[in-house]
Design a protein around this motif. Structure first.
Motif, PDB file in Angstrom:
ATOM      1  N   UNK A  60     -86.882  17.632 -25.519  1.00 47.00           N
ATOM      2  CA  UNK A  60     -85.933  18.122 -24.506  1.00 47.00           C
ATOM      3  C   UNK A  60     -86.650  18.898 -23.410  1.00 47.00           C
ATOM      4  N   UNK A  61     -87.768  19.510 -23.737  1.00 43.26           N
ATOM      5  CA  UNK A  61     -88.507  20.315 -22.766  1.00 43.26           C
ATOM      6  C   UNK A  61     -89.535  19.516 -21.968  1.00 43.26           C
ATOM      7  N   UNK A  62     -89.696  18.230 -22.276  1.00 44.94           N
ATOM      8  CA  UNK A  62     -90.671  17.412 -21.560  1.00 44.94           C
ATOM      9  C   UNK A  62     -90.289  17.343 -20.089  1.00 44.94           C
ATOM     10  N   UNK A  63     -91.191  17.784 -19.241  1.00 45.05           N
ATOM     11  CA  UNK A  63     -90.948  17.773 -17.793  1.00 45.05           C
ATOM     12  C   UNK A  63     -91.099  16.353 -17.286  1.00 45.05           C
ATOM     13  N   UNK A  64     -90.132  15.918 -16.498  1.00 45.27           N
ATOM     14  CA  UNK A  64     -90.158  14.563 -15.954  1.00 45.27           C
ATOM     15  C   UNK A  64     -90.515  14.590 -14.469  1.00 45.27           C
ATOM     16  N   UNK A  65     -89.646  15.174 -13.664  1.00 41.08           N
ATOM     17  CA  UNK A  65     -89.817  15.130 -12.213  1.00 41.08           C
ATOM     18  C   UNK A  65     -91.052  15.924 -11.816  1.00 41.08           C
ATOM     19  N   UNK A  66     -91.983  15.257 -11.177  1.00 40.10           N
ATOM     20  CA  UNK A  66     -93.217  15.893 -10.746  1.00 40.10           C
ATOM     21  C   UNK A  66     -94.343  15.780 -11.754  1.00 40.10           C
TER      22      UNK A  66
END
Length: 77
Positions: free
Chosen positions: A20-26
């Motif tokens: 859930x904490x995996x950063x996607x945008x950027x």
């Protein structure tokens, strides 16, 4: 949902590696303008939802958790 993200963006990771904490945008180069379109189309097909153009925003693609929450709110009951 993680499976859909991995497949739509053609990521070289196992779905279980996304949290859930995996950063996607950027953080995911695959999440460019074409990637967003492919991902939204895959989510619409898989979950039977409709994402309006006005709903597209950086915030729904910020993390895997944010995207999952967005999808959950759009799944027909």
């Amino acid at each position: 949902m993680r499976d859909v993200v991995v497949q739509a963006l053609e990521l070289d990771v196992h779905p279980s590696e996304l949290t859930a904490q995996t950063i996607m945008f950027g953080a995911m180069p695959e999440l460019d303008s074409l990637g967003v379109v492919a991902l939204v189309a895959a989510l619409e097909d898989h979950f039977g939802i409709l994402v309006e153009d006005s709903e597209f925003g950086e915030d729904i693609f910020e993390t895997v958790g944010a995207l999952a929450e967005f999808v959950d709110q759009h799944i027909p009951e």
